[in-house]
Enzyme design. Structure first.
Site, short mmCIF file in Angstrom:
data_model
loop_
_atom_site.label_atom_id
_atom_site.label_comp_id
_atom_site.label_asym_id
_atom_site.label_seq_id
_atom_site.Cartn_x
_atom_site.Cartn_y
_atom_site.Cartn_z
N TYR A 1 44.30 53.25 58.50
CA TYR A 1 43.00 53.12 59.16
C TYR A 1 42.77 51.72 59.73
O TYR A 1 41.67 51.17 59.66
CB TYR A 1 41.86 53.53 58.22
CG TYR A 1 41.82 52.85 56.87
CD1 TYR A 1 41.06 51.71 56.65
CD2 TYR A 1 42.54 53.37 55.79
CE1 TYR A 1 41.02 51.10 55.41
CE2 TYR A 1 42.49 52.77 54.54
CZ TYR A 1 41.73 51.63 54.36
OH TYR A 1 41.70 51.02 53.12
N CYS B 1 58.92 55.09 62.58
CA CYS B 1 58.69 55.36 64.00
C CYS B 1 57.26 55.08 64.44
O CYS B 1 57.02 54.57 65.53
CB CYS B 1 59.04 56.82 64.32
SG CYS B 1 60.79 57.22 64.10
N GLY C 1 39.21 50.03 40.72
CA GLY C 1 40.57 50.22 41.23
C GLY C 1 41.15 48.91 41.73
O GLY C 1 41.58 48.06 40.95
N ARG C 2 41.08 48.70 43.05
CA ARG C 2 41.74 47.53 43.63
C ARG C 2 41.13 46.21 43.16
O ARG C 2 41.81 45.18 43.18
CB ARG C 2 41.72 47.62 45.15
CG ARG C 2 40.45 47.14 45.80
CD ARG C 2 40.48 47.31 47.30
NE ARG C 2 40.33 48.69 47.69
CZ ARG C 2 40.73 49.19 48.86
NH1 ARG C 2 41.34 48.43 49.72
NH2 ARG C 2 40.54 50.45 49.15
N GLU D 1 34.73 53.07 37.33
CA GLU D 1 36.05 53.51 37.81
C GLU D 1 36.64 52.45 38.74
O GLU D 1 36.87 52.70 39.92
CB GLU D 1 35.93 54.86 38.52
CG GLU D 1 35.45 55.99 37.61
CD GLU D 1 35.10 57.26 38.37
OE1 GLU D 1 35.29 57.28 39.61
OE2 GLU D 1 34.63 58.22 37.75
#
Length: 333
Positions: free
Chosen positions: A306, A332, A265-266, A263
């Site tokens: 994070y 903001c 991803g990045r 699996e």
């Protein structure tokens, strides 16, 4: 450094730009080093741009989805339902029904309660749910604690002590549920192979034990998590990690299980996209200097989410003397 300024003649900033040729080469490289019994499912949470999805679909990738919206997008993008897996800890009844209606490859089960829900839904629909148990191998992967998912204190996966209860449900409900295999995912942004090896070895023992009990398993899903170094743009280092990772998986699983699911991803997409944003103001105060751009955390979440490092490069070189600035956007927070 690429010359991105020409894009602003046709597009206003902020804008995402993708190198689909580079993406294709990376995806082909990843697949070429998989074990002979490997099958890759792109983790759509990493990027759901339709052009990105088309490249990966055309290369024979399947999809790893975590919501009904992603499932629908995967099917609309041409991914075969037989090459779609559904992950995630909070699957709703509606999502389970959608997965069963689409007849996807497998649902990755995260808990005893989820398995019981899947059985109930499958019985109601007179369907057979193909499932894999996502195990929590209690491996403390060396990554940011917010994206560490295979340690015993995390919400993800099933403790090994619950395997007997899970198998009991399977055996009592064979008309409604079929156990395809086991799956794991110990975290994101992992750039060391040792945690993968430890997790696979532990889970493989349970896999063999289940097979010896009479259940014919067919898939071993090693998840994703192979990371990149955001402090540099060195593609070759990614390739070296992929080769090392695949060598480990081959040694552990190539001749031990019927199919190995991945699996990614990045590791496929992150090197081949940029967010182009334009400076609106230079603001100096007695306490700090700011570069104010027209993109914010609504367009690039991970640094604010994070405190992750994300490299920033100037699209136009400046001859100005070096100064220190905070790069900020219009949001903001």
């Amino acid at each position: 450094m690429h010359d991105y300024t020409d894009f602003l003649k046709d597009y206003s900033s902020p804008v995402y730009i993708y190198d689909l040729d580079g993406l294709k080469k990376r995806a082909e490289f990843f697949k070429s080093h998989m074990p002979k019994n490997g099958e890759a499912h792109f983790a759509m949470k990493a990027n759901n741009n339709p052009h990105v999805l088309k490249v990966l679909k055309d290369l024979g990738y399947g999809a790893d989805v975590v919501s009904l919206g992603e499932l629908k997008l995967a099917i609309e993008s041409g991914f075969s339902p037989e090459k779609i897996v559904f992950s995630g800890v909070g699957k709703s009844i509606k999502e389970i029904k959608g997965a069963l209606e689409a007849q996807i490859s497998q649902i990755n089960v995260e808990s005893l309660a989820e398995l019981e829900r899947i059985v109930e839904v499958a019985k109601e629909m007179k369907a057979v749910a193909r499932v894999a148990f996502r195990m929590n191998p209690d491996v403390d992967a060396d990554t940011h604690p917010y994206i560490r998912t295979g340690f015993r204190d995390n919400k993800f996966g099933i403790d090994f002590s619950e395997s007997s209860a899970l198998l009991s449900i399977i055996k009592k409900n064979k008309a409604a549920v079929e156990l395809c295999g086991l799956t794991l995912h110990i975290g994101s942004q992992l750039r060391e192979v040792a945690p993968f090896q430890a997790a696979i070895e532990k889970t493989l023992e349970l896999y063999k034990s289940i097979q010896s009990s009479g259940l014919a398993l067919s898939t071993f899903d090693v998840g994703g998590g192979v990371g990149i170094d955001y402090s540099s743009g060195e593609i070759e280092k990614d390739n070296e990690l992929i080769v090392s990772y695949m060598s480990t998986v081959k040694g552990l699983l190539e001749d031990k299980v019927e199919r190995v699911y991945f699996e990614p991803g990045r590791i496929l997409t992150a090197r081949f996209g940029v967010l182009l944003t334009e400076i609106q103001y230079i603001k100096r105060t007695p306490h700090k200097n700011f570069i104010i751009v027209d993109a914010g955390m609504h367009l690039l979440m991970r640094p604010s989410l994070y405190q992750a490092y994300h490299r920033i490069e100037p699209a136009v070189k400046s001859e100005s003397p070096n100064e220190v600035f905070d790069v900020v956007g219009p949001i903001c927070e």
